[in-house]
Design a protein around this motif. Structure first.
Motif, PDB file in Angstrom:
ATOM      1  N   LEU A 177       4.476  23.307  -7.175  1.00  0.00           N
ATOM      2  CA  LEU A 177       3.177  23.191  -6.518  1.00  0.00           C
ATOM      3  C   LEU A 177       2.865  21.727  -6.233  1.00  0.00           C
ATOM      4  O   LEU A 177       2.894  20.896  -7.141  1.00  0.00           O
ATOM      5  CB  LEU A 177       2.083  23.800  -7.395  1.00  0.00           C
ATOM      6  N   ASN A 178       2.574  21.427  -4.957  1.00  0.00           N
ATOM      7  CA  ASN A 178       2.351  20.043  -4.575  1.00  0.00           C
ATOM      8  C   ASN A 178       1.416  19.987  -3.370  1.00  0.00           C
ATOM      9  O   ASN A 178       1.045  21.018  -2.808  1.00  0.00           O
ATOM     10  CB  ASN A 178       3.685  19.358  -4.253  1.00  0.00           C
ATOM     11  N   ASN A 179       1.037  18.781  -2.978  1.00  0.00           N
ATOM     12  CA  ASN A 179       0.117  18.622  -1.862  1.00  0.00           C
ATOM     13  C   ASN A 179       0.827  18.444  -0.527  1.00  0.00           C
ATOM     14  O   ASN A 179       0.256  17.962   0.444  1.00  0.00           O
ATOM     15  CB  ASN A 179      -0.831  17.437  -2.109  1.00  0.00           C
ATOM     16  N   GLU A 183       9.728  16.079   0.218  1.00  0.00           N
ATOM     17  CA  GLU A 183      10.246  15.664  -1.091  1.00  0.00           C
ATOM     18  C   GLU A 183       9.476  14.495  -1.686  1.00  0.00           C
ATOM     19  O   GLU A 183       9.318  14.410  -2.905  1.00  0.00           O
ATOM     20  CB  GLU A 183      11.730  15.301  -0.963  1.00  0.00           C
ATOM     21  N   HIS A 184       8.975  13.588  -0.858  1.00  0.00           N
ATOM     22  CA  HIS A 184       8.315  12.383  -1.371  1.00  0.00           C
ATOM     23  C   HIS A 184       6.846  12.605  -1.701  1.00  0.00           C
ATOM     24  O   HIS A 184       6.187  11.702  -2.210  1.00  0.00           O
ATOM     25  CB  HIS A 184       8.417  11.257  -0.343  1.00  0.00           C
ATOM     26  N   LYS A 185       6.300  13.797  -1.430  1.00  0.00           N
ATOM     27  CA  LYS A 185       4.868  14.041  -1.643  1.00  0.00           C
ATOM     28  C   LYS A 185       4.531  14.146  -3.133  1.00  0.00           C
ATOM     29  O   LYS A 185       5.388  14.405  -3.980  1.00  0.00           O
ATOM     30  CB  LYS A 185       4.447  15.330  -0.930  1.00  0.00           C
ATOM     31  N   GLY A 186       3.238  13.955  -3.437  1.00  0.00           N
ATOM     32  CA  GLY A 186       2.744  14.150  -4.794  1.00  0.00           C
ATOM     33  C   GLY A 186       2.551  12.869  -5.568  1.00  0.00           C
ATOM     34  O   GLY A 186       2.772  11.758  -5.065  1.00  0.00           O
ATOM     35  N   TYR A 194      10.227  16.945  -9.354  1.00  0.00           N
ATOM     36  CA  TYR A 194      11.016  17.400  -8.211  1.00  0.00           C
ATOM     37  C   TYR A 194      12.496  17.046  -8.401  1.00  0.00           C
ATOM     38  O   TYR A 194      13.386  17.885  -8.194  1.00  0.00           O
ATOM     39  CB  TYR A 194      10.484  16.767  -6.920  1.00  0.00           C
ATOM     40  N   GLN A 195      12.747  15.823  -8.807  1.00  0.00           N
ATOM     41  CA  GLN A 195      14.135  15.375  -8.990  1.00  0.00           C
ATOM     42  C   GLN A 195      14.822  16.122 -10.128  1.00  0.00           C
ATOM     43  O   GLN A 195      16.016  16.452 -10.043  1.00  0.00           O
ATOM     44  CB  GLN A 195      14.170  13.864  -9.225  1.00  0.00           C
TER      45      GLN A 195
END
Length: 340
Positions: A177-179, A183-186, A194-195
């Motif tokens: 769950l992210n905004n 991949e670079h978001k949040g 994520y990684q």
């Protein structure tokens, strides 16, 4: 299989609890129950004592009690005694419709964490909105206010096991769950999480998912920190409830034509209501502890209690917790071997 039940937990206890227990007992012949609470009140609603044992206590934890204080001080309460019976090996699982904070505290302090899990999370099951029936799991949906990236990685593993064992999904899709989906978001936590998820070859990680998409079948398990997960859960529940009330009020105030239209669409409205009925999937599971610890809403009716006990039966039947314990013990052993 024996389930320890806090018979006094919930707004409508012990009646709805007893009725739900009897329905589950009648359907699953291998299930046995320990009901903790006021014996005289429980017996008012108990039609058949087969495979049901009542353990009397006058003490209970109510919704207004401070969770940690109540669990530590009310050692003879129905909730604490039920949790302790699991710790002592007298029961295989613990269920309550009572004080959420106290249930989580009892799960952590009494039942105990699985080795390798520092922050157990609360898993909720929510319906998806599509032409086909389905649901997704949200984890953590409120057990923790703060989480680290490694906690979210563990939640993905816990959620995967639940989706496989209880829901029968062979290779569940894991979403973070992210905004944003990029991949670079949040924030720092979600970016690092994520990684970790991306690097785990044992997970079917589908990337970031946004809150406005999680009801659209984008993932089978949605991982979040507890604060965000709980906010999303409450927003979904509140929106569903408000929509149904708004629809009902609009029909009532629309006169004869609106009521005739509602009559023609009765089956459609019934289908919508059933699809949005979260209780059909059972209760919220505290994953990361040594036995099934499951809570249902305080306002649960007997059907919601039954569905939650059905859910617990599936967890026990599939030996989900022993498999999780073995997995994390093996992971800890590998880490120790590398350290040596």
């Amino acid at each position: 299989m024996r389930i320890a039940v806090d018979a006094m937990g919930g707004d409508n206890a012990p009646q709805t609890v007893v009725e739900g227990v009897e329905r589950a007992r009648d359907e699953y012949r291998e299930l046995e129950f320990n009901l903790y609470g006021r014996e005289n009140e429980i017996k008012k609603y108990l039609k058949d004592t087969s495979r049901i044992k009542i353990i009397h206590t006058d003490s209970e934890i109510d919704m207004n009690d401070e969770p940690v204080h109540a669990v530590r001080r009310k050692k003879d309460s129905s909730m604490v005694l039920a949790a302790k019976s699991v710790k002592d090996g007298e029961a295989d699982a613990f269920f309550s419709c009572g004080n959420t904070g106290a249930i989580l505290t009892a799960g952590l302090l009494i039942v105990g964490r699985i080795k390798g899990i520092s922050r157990p999370g609360l898993l909720s099951t929510l319906p998806i909105i599509s032409k086909t029936e389905g649901a997704f799991n949200l984890l953590d949906s409120g057990a923790n206010a703060d989480n680290k990236p490694e906690h979210l990685h563990k939640y993905a593993i816990l959620g995967k096991y639940y989706a496989q064992k209880v829901r029968g999904i062979t290779n569940p899709r894991i979403g973070l769950l992210n905004n944003g989906t990029e991949e670079h978001k949040g924030n720092k936590t979600t970016q690092e999480a994520y990684q970790l998820l991306k690097a785990d070859s044992h997970l079917n990680f589908v990337g970031n998912v946004e809150a406005n998409a999680i009801l659209k079948n984008v993932a089978d398990v949605v991982v979040a920190d507890g604060f965000t997960g709980n906010a999303v859960l409450k927003a979904i529940e509140g929106t569903a409830s408000a929509t149904m009330h708004l629809l009902k009020d609009s029909i009532v105030s629309s006169g004869l034509s609106g009521k005739l239209g509602a009559l023609l669409l009765k089956s459609t409205f019934s289908e919508l209501k059933n699809k949005m009925n979260q209780s059909q999937y059972g209760g919220a599971v505290l994953l990361g502890v040594k036995a099934p610890v499951v809570k249902a809403h305080g306002s649960s009716d007997s059907a919601a209690v039954y569905y939650t006990l059905k859910q617990i039966h599936k967890m026990l039947e599939e030996k989900m917790i022993p498999d999780l314990v073995a997995y994390f013990e093996e992971a800890a052993k590998k880490t120790d071997d590398v350290g040596e």
